[in-house]
Design a protein around this motif. Sequence first.
Motif, PDB file in Angstrom:
ATOM      1  N   GLU A 199       0.900  -1.145  -0.024  1.00  0.00           N
ATOM      2  CA  GLU A 199      -0.168   0.168  -0.032  1.00  0.00           C
ATOM      3  C   GLU A 199       0.800   1.253   0.067  1.00  0.00           C
ATOM      4  O   GLU A 199       0.511   2.178  -0.419  1.00  0.00           O
ATOM      5  CB  GLU A 199      -0.959   0.013   1.391  1.00  0.00           C
ATOM      6  N   ARG A 200       2.242   1.106   0.391  1.00  0.00           N
ATOM      7  CA  ARG A 200       3.002   2.297   0.490  1.00  0.00           C
ATOM      8  C   ARG A 200       2.684   3.287   1.013  1.00  0.00           C
ATOM      9  O   ARG A 200       2.680   4.434   0.742  1.00  0.00           O
ATOM     10  CB  ARG A 200       3.583   2.552  -1.066  1.00  0.00           C
ATOM     11  N   VAL A 201       2.050   3.373   2.236  1.00  0.00           N
ATOM     12  CA  VAL A 201       1.554   4.621   3.087  1.00  0.00           C
ATOM     13  C   VAL A 201       2.010   4.293   4.492  1.00  0.00           C
ATOM     14  O   VAL A 201       2.600   3.218   4.974  1.00  0.00           O
ATOM     15  CB  VAL A 201       0.206   4.546   3.088  1.00  0.00           C
ATOM     16  N   HIS A 202       2.075   5.346   5.230  1.00  0.00           N
ATOM     17  CA  HIS A 202       2.460   5.222   6.698  1.00  0.00           C
ATOM     18  C   HIS A 202       1.398   5.277   7.619  1.00  0.00           C
ATOM     19  O   HIS A 202       1.639   4.709   8.754  1.00  0.00           O
ATOM     20  CB  HIS A 202       3.438   6.496   6.992  1.00  0.00           C
ATOM     21  N   GLU A 203       0.315   5.415   7.227  1.00  0.00           N
ATOM     22  CA  GLU A 203      -1.045   5.262   8.010  1.00  0.00           C
ATOM     23  C   GLU A 203      -1.913   4.491   7.257  1.00  0.00           C
ATOM     24  O   GLU A 203      -2.287   4.743   5.762  1.00  0.00           O
ATOM     25  CB  GLU A 203      -1.606   6.635   8.242  1.00  0.00           C
ATOM     26  N   LEU A 204      -2.816   3.602   7.820  1.00  0.00           N
ATOM     27  CA  LEU A 204      -3.753   2.466   7.319  1.00  0.00           C
ATOM     28  C   LEU A 204      -4.748   2.582   8.183  1.00  0.00           C
ATOM     29  O   LEU A 204      -4.629   2.376   9.320  1.00  0.00           O
ATOM     30  CB  LEU A 204      -2.906   1.117   6.755  1.00  0.00           C
ATOM     31  N   THR A 205      -6.167   2.602   7.463  1.00  0.00           N
ATOM     32  CA  THR A 205      -7.114   2.411   8.283  1.00  0.00           C
ATOM     33  C   THR A 205      -7.395   0.938   8.668  1.00  0.00           C
ATOM     34  O   THR A 205      -6.753   0.056   8.094  1.00  0.00           O
ATOM     35  CB  THR A 205      -8.569   2.886   7.837  1.00  0.00           C
ATOM     36  N   SER A 206      -7.868   0.662  10.116  1.00  0.00           N
ATOM     37  CA  SER A 206      -8.211  -0.729  10.295  1.00  0.00           C
ATOM     38  C   SER A 206      -9.095  -1.630   9.481  1.00  0.00           C
ATOM     39  O   SER A 206      -9.078  -2.549   8.868  1.00  0.00           O
ATOM     40  CB  SER A 206      -8.653  -0.727  11.717  1.00  0.00           C
ATOM     41  N   ALA A 207      -9.957  -0.544   8.716  1.00  0.00           N
ATOM     42  CA  ALA A 207     -10.632  -0.996   7.906  1.00  0.00           C
ATOM     43  C   ALA A 207     -10.214  -1.547   6.584  1.00  0.00           C
ATOM     44  O   ALA A 207     -10.281  -2.625   5.957  1.00  0.00           O
ATOM     45  CB  ALA A 207     -11.919  -0.183   7.358  1.00  0.00           C
ATOM     46  N   ARG A 208      -9.126  -0.819   5.895  1.00  0.00           N
ATOM     47  CA  ARG A 208      -8.324  -1.371   4.951  1.00  0.00           C
ATOM     48  C   ARG A 208      -7.547  -2.339   5.397  1.00  0.00           C
ATOM     49  O   ARG A 208      -7.268  -3.553   4.418  1.00  0.00           O
ATOM     50  CB  ARG A 208      -7.477  -0.154   4.488  1.00  0.00           C
ATOM     51  N   ILE A 209      -7.011  -2.688   6.367  1.00  0.00           N
ATOM     52  CA  ILE A 209      -6.055  -3.734   6.737  1.00  0.00           C
ATOM     53  C   ILE A 209      -7.048  -5.136   6.731  1.00  0.00           C
ATOM     54  O   ILE A 209      -7.068  -6.201   6.552  1.00  0.00           O
ATOM     55  CB  ILE A 209      -5.779  -3.571   8.392  1.00  0.00           C
ATOM     56  N   GLY A 210      -8.292  -4.867   7.438  1.00  0.00           N
ATOM     57  CA  GLY A 210      -9.284  -5.926   7.353  1.00  0.00           C
ATOM     58  C   GLY A 210      -9.739  -6.288   6.103  1.00  0.00           C
ATOM     59  O   GLY A 210      -9.788  -7.799   5.693  1.00  0.00           O
ATOM     60  N   GLU A 211      -9.658  -5.577   4.935  1.00  0.00           N
ATOM     61  CA  GLU A 211      -9.857  -5.891   3.446  1.00  0.00           C
ATOM     62  C   GLU A 211      -8.717  -6.609   3.012  1.00  0.00           C
ATOM     63  O   GLU A 211      -8.704  -7.976   2.298  1.00  0.00           O
ATOM     64  CB  GLU A 211     -10.017  -4.785   2.651  1.00  0.00           C
ATOM     65  N   LEU A 212      -7.572  -6.138   3.293  1.00  0.00           N
ATOM     66  CA  LEU A 212      -6.239  -6.949   2.977  1.00  0.00           C
ATOM     67  C   LEU A 212      -6.239  -8.346   3.591  1.00  0.00           C
ATOM     68  O   LEU A 212      -5.713  -9.398   3.025  1.00  0.00           O
ATOM     69  CB  LEU A 212      -5.160  -6.336   3.180  1.00  0.00           C
ATOM     70  N   VAL A 213      -6.580  -8.516   5.128  1.00  0.00           N
ATOM     71  CA  VAL A 213      -6.857  -9.757   5.475  1.00  0.00           C
ATOM     72  C   VAL A 213      -7.632 -10.905   4.803  1.00  0.00           C
ATOM     73  O   VAL A 213      -7.333 -11.928   4.496  1.00  0.00           O
ATOM     74  CB  VAL A 213      -7.224  -9.647   6.770  1.00  0.00           C
ATOM     75  N   MET A 214      -8.857 -10.167   4.347  1.00  0.00           N
ATOM     76  CA  MET A 214      -9.767 -10.910   3.898  1.00  0.00           C
ATOM     77  C   MET A 214      -9.496 -11.442   2.416  1.00  0.00           C
ATOM     78  O   MET A 214      -9.574 -12.907   2.102  1.00  0.00           O
ATOM     79  CB  MET A 214     -11.140 -10.195   3.514  1.00  0.00           C
ATOM     80  N   GLU A 215      -8.663 -10.600   1.913  1.00  0.00           N
ATOM     81  CA  GLU A 215      -8.177 -11.107   0.487  1.00  0.00           C
ATOM     82  C   GLU A 215      -7.263 -12.284   0.608  1.00  0.00           C
ATOM     83  O   GLU A 215      -7.227 -13.141  -0.323  1.00  0.00           O
ATOM     84  CB  GLU A 215      -7.389  -9.876  -0.162  1.00  0.00           C
ATOM     85  N   GLN A 216      -6.523 -12.119   1.630  1.00  0.00           N
ATOM     86  CA  GLN A 216      -5.535 -13.344   1.770  1.00  0.00           C
ATOM     87  C   GLN A 216      -5.996 -14.913   2.318  1.00  0.00           C
ATOM     88  O   GLN A 216      -5.576 -15.673   2.035  1.00  0.00           O
ATOM     89  CB  GLN A 216      -4.331 -12.947   2.751  1.00  0.00           C
ATOM     90  N   LEU A 217      -7.097 -14.476   3.243  1.00  0.00           N
ATOM     91  CA  LEU A 217      -7.617 -15.592   3.933  1.00  0.00           C
ATOM     92  C   LEU A 217      -8.730 -16.289   2.759  1.00  0.00           C
ATOM     93  O   LEU A 217      -8.759 -17.443   2.927  1.00  0.00           O
ATOM     94  CB  LEU A 217      -8.769 -15.091   5.007  1.00  0.00           C
ATOM     95  N   LYS A 218      -9.150 -15.596   1.842  1.00  0.00           N
ATOM     96  CA  LYS A 218     -10.077 -16.188   0.707  1.00  0.00           C
ATOM     97  C   LYS A 218      -9.392 -17.521  -0.008  1.00  0.00           C
ATOM     98  O   LYS A 218      -9.989 -18.547   0.074  1.00  0.00           O
ATOM     99  CB  LYS A 218     -10.299 -15.198  -0.226  1.00  0.00           C
ATOM    100  N   SER A 219      -8.154 -17.322  -0.234  1.00  0.00           N
ATOM    101  CA  SER A 219      -7.482 -18.422  -0.790  1.00  0.00           C
ATOM    102  C   SER A 219      -6.814 -19.471   0.163  1.00  0.00           C
ATOM    103  O   SER A 219      -6.433 -20.568  -0.190  1.00  0.00           O
ATOM    104  CB  SER A 219      -6.513 -17.990  -2.030  1.00  0.00           C
ATOM    105  N   PHE A 220      -6.586 -18.883   1.432  1.00  0.00           N
ATOM    106  CA  PHE A 220      -6.086 -19.650   2.604  1.00  0.00           C
ATOM    107  C   PHE A 220      -7.122 -20.886   3.101  1.00  0.00           C
ATOM    108  O   PHE A 220      -6.747 -22.006   3.145  1.00  0.00           O
ATOM    109  CB  PHE A 220      -5.584 -18.699   3.669  1.00  0.00           C
ATOM    110  N   ASP A 221      -8.335 -20.313   3.457  1.00  0.00           N
ATOM    111  CA  ASP A 221      -9.383 -21.122   4.147  1.00  0.00           C
ATOM    112  C   ASP A 221     -10.558 -20.536   4.028  1.00  0.00           C
ATOM    113  O   ASP A 221     -11.045 -19.356   4.739  1.00  0.00           O
ATOM    114  CB  ASP A 221      -8.763 -21.300   5.477  1.00  0.00           C
ATOM    115  N   LYS A 222     -11.632 -21.157   3.071  1.00  0.00           N
ATOM    116  CA  LYS A 222     -12.717 -20.375   3.067  1.00  0.00           C
ATOM    117  C   LYS A 222     -13.528 -20.352   4.118  1.00  0.00           C
ATOM    118  O   LYS A 222     -14.223 -19.224   4.264  1.00  0.00           O
ATOM    119  CB  LYS A 222     -13.660 -21.419   1.873  1.00  0.00           C
ATOM    120  N   VAL A 223     -13.547 -21.271   4.896  1.00  0.00           N
ATOM    121  CA  VAL A 223     -14.485 -21.293   6.204  1.00  0.00           C
ATOM    122  C   VAL A 223     -13.903 -20.078   6.794  1.00  0.00           C
ATOM    123  O   VAL A 223     -14.822 -19.088   7.625  1.00  0.00           O
ATOM    124  CB  VAL A 223     -14.641 -22.478   7.127  1.00  0.00           C
ATOM    125  N   ALA A 224     -12.721 -19.848   7.231  1.00  0.00           N
ATOM    126  CA  ALA A 224     -12.089 -18.815   7.921  1.00  0.00           C
ATOM    127  C   ALA A 224     -12.194 -17.404   7.406  1.00  0.00           C
ATOM    128  O   ALA A 224     -12.704 -16.474   8.176  1.00  0.00           O
ATOM    129  CB  ALA A 224     -10.678 -19.073   8.320  1.00  0.00           C
TER     130      ALA A 224
END
Length: 99
Positions: free
Chosen positions: A57-82
Motif C-alpha cells: 500500500e506504500r503508506v505510513h498510515e492505514l485504516t483498520s478497515a483497509r487492513i481488514g480488507e487485505l486480511v480477507m483477500e489473503q484468507l479467501k485463498s487460504f481457508d474458505k471457512v475462516a
Amino acid sequence: EEMELLDMTVVKRDGHRESYRREKLERGLHRALEKRSHTEAAFRGLVQAVELAIQRERVHELTSARIGELVMEQLKSFDKVAYIRFASVYRSFEDVETF
C-alpha cells in the motif's frame, strides 16, 4: 525471533491512532482459524502475506478497515471457512457503522 518489520500507524474506526502490532493481526487470524487445520508454517506464511500486502500500500498510515480488507483477500485463498467467519464479523462492524 523475527523483527517487527512494519513501522506503521493504524487508524481505528473512532479515529484513534496506534502503532501496527503483528500480535493483533495474529490474534484476529487465530480467531478466524479456530478449529481449522493448518500448520504453524502455513499460518506464518499467511501473516507474512498480509504484511506484504500492507507494505504494498506504500503508506505510513492505514485504516483498520483497509487492513481488514487485505486480511480477507489473503484468507479467501487460504481457508474458505475462516474467510467467511472473518468476513461476517468484519461486515457486521461495517453494518453497524452504516446503520
